[in-house]
Design an enzyme around this catalytic site. Sequence first.
Site, PDB file in Angstrom:
ATOM      1  CD  GLU A  50      -2.929   0.258   2.534  1.00 18.83           C
ATOM      2  OE1 GLU A  50      -3.028   1.367   3.051  1.00 18.83           O
ATOM      3  OE2 GLU A  50      -3.289  -0.801   3.079  1.00 18.83           O
TER       4      GLU A  50
ATOM      5  CG  ASP B  12      -3.185   8.757   7.923  1.00 20.36           C
ATOM      6  OD1 ASP B  12      -3.090   7.529   8.090  1.00 20.36           O
ATOM      7  OD2 ASP B  12      -3.418   9.280   6.815  1.00 20.36           O
TER       8      ASP B  12
END
Lengths: 265, 349
Positions: free
Chosen positions: A51, A62
């Site tokens: 990824e 995040d």
Amino acid sequence: MQKTRISIMFEALQARNKKAFIPYLMAGDPDAGTTLQQVLLLERCGADIIELGVPFSDPLADGPTIQKAAGRALKSGTTLRKVLSIVRDIRSQTDVPLILMTYYNPVFKYGEKAFIHDAIHSGVDGIIVPDLPPEEAGELIKLSRQGTGGRRLDTIFLIAPTSTPMRIKKIAAASSGFVYYVSVTGITGAALEIDEGFRRHLDLVKHATDKPVAVGFGIATPDQALKVAQIADGVIVGSALVKVFNETPDQAENLIRGLKEAISK
Amino acid sequence: MQSTYIGRPTPLYFAKRLTEKLGGAKVYLKREDLAHTGAHKINNALGQSLLAKRMGKSRLIAETGAGQHGVATATGAALVGLECDIYMGTVDMQRQALNVFRMKLLGATVKEVDIGSRTLKDAINESLRDWTTNVRTTHYVLGTAFGPHPFPMLVRDFQSIIGKEAAAQILKAEGRPPDCLIACVGGGSNAIGLFNEFLDTDIRMIGVEAGGKGIESGEHAARFADGSIGVLQGCKTYLLQDNDGNVLDTHSVSAGLDYASVGPEHSHLKESGRVEYTFATDDEALAAFETLSRTEGIIPALESAHALAEVIKVAPVLPRDSIIIVNLSGRGDKDVQQVAKIKGINLCA
């Protein structure tokens, strides 16, 4: 229409009763050349799918580790366009399945149609857009399925621990390649606890779909990876790797091999 | 609670001296600065606090730029008995130190956001991250008509009391509706709160963004003047962004307007042409801040001063029998230290 590299990989792993090791890297952290080297290292150490994060100014999903990585990548001029050129460089050296994890606004600004076209031609196999719910993704899903030149993109959506059975079905239906189960309520790099609640909900997800289910967010150690691999089809490790590559790169290979070994048990 | 706690209805005040000074339209001020905690923010914060209590949540979180929404949410949390954490950029904490201390006095914890531009946008990011993590116990009191559904509608509905009251008050004062409504637009909650009641009429409406140091300087927060459509923090709307879709840094003398995006309903009203959007620069806002203070004895918030700067531009060119209502969305006490600093005056000396 060809199968994506992601689907081929999961079929091959399932035939051998193995689980997928899916590491995450921030593209362009701190520069494009480093990313290429890290991808090749990951592949050598047995990554099944990789990824690549696309840096964004406001990475809502995040935690601090990946926020900072995005900051470093943006500083070196890593745009979505630039990430696609990194993918082309990677593709000249390896066939490892590649997923882009990007927030929606860079895709929106690029233009969905142009992005899907360029992503497929660069060698991307799937996309994760964490801030795009399936309800708003109709056109992106359609374009990804249609693909270009006989090739298509997988669209991977996120299921949360709070997702209801009805919503799980909806998200799984919108997903192709695999379904991404977010192991914690929270952001990347959070602390994961593999308890009874986690197992029960993951079970619910696995019963709701026949697609592979990979688990991510908060998996940092080989021990955690081992436990998750026993109950999921794939294990995604992001923040822990981003951190080791940034802070103690000479220990990266050790961690990667440890994770791979745990997941292959 | 509206009347005994918030102090509603807030007055609609005819600014006689300002009107005479400008020599044109009659200027009315909707005095949201007189609402409890000193701004319109309490209308939404209290509504959402009660909602959270009803939903059985034990904790409130909120973002704040100027600190007014943080103070309002901390107030709501104290009133209904919930824990409260407020996210605030470190740049804003410096320029709104007074409000930081007010939040602490009210029992809230102020959490520093020291990443990105260290202003409102990043405080929203952190709030959304916290909410994702603690959604089972926590309600996120978003402070403006922005973000994922249903926040833009929820906040608008809680703020729409401003326009409802103003409509009734102007009828009583003048026997007829106003000709023009003016409000500043950061996220846009005070503006949509005033405008909402009048959207189905043909009354002229003007939203005023932060022009910062001027559009050419690149240091501003004028999304409609210089932005393009994007998707951020859960909604599709005008956004200050680069060609690759990354969000640009913004600047405004006013922390409450210093934000790269704008409520989606304002984008809709801009596209449909129903509302005009313009901007006032830092200097124009600071001049309006002083003008209102000296002509009416009312110190406005720097945010509201942007709306007043537009009043100063349009009132003189409108006929004397026309009526403007400007939303005085907050009081300026919180800005006094910063204005002193800009003028080079050391208050502690």
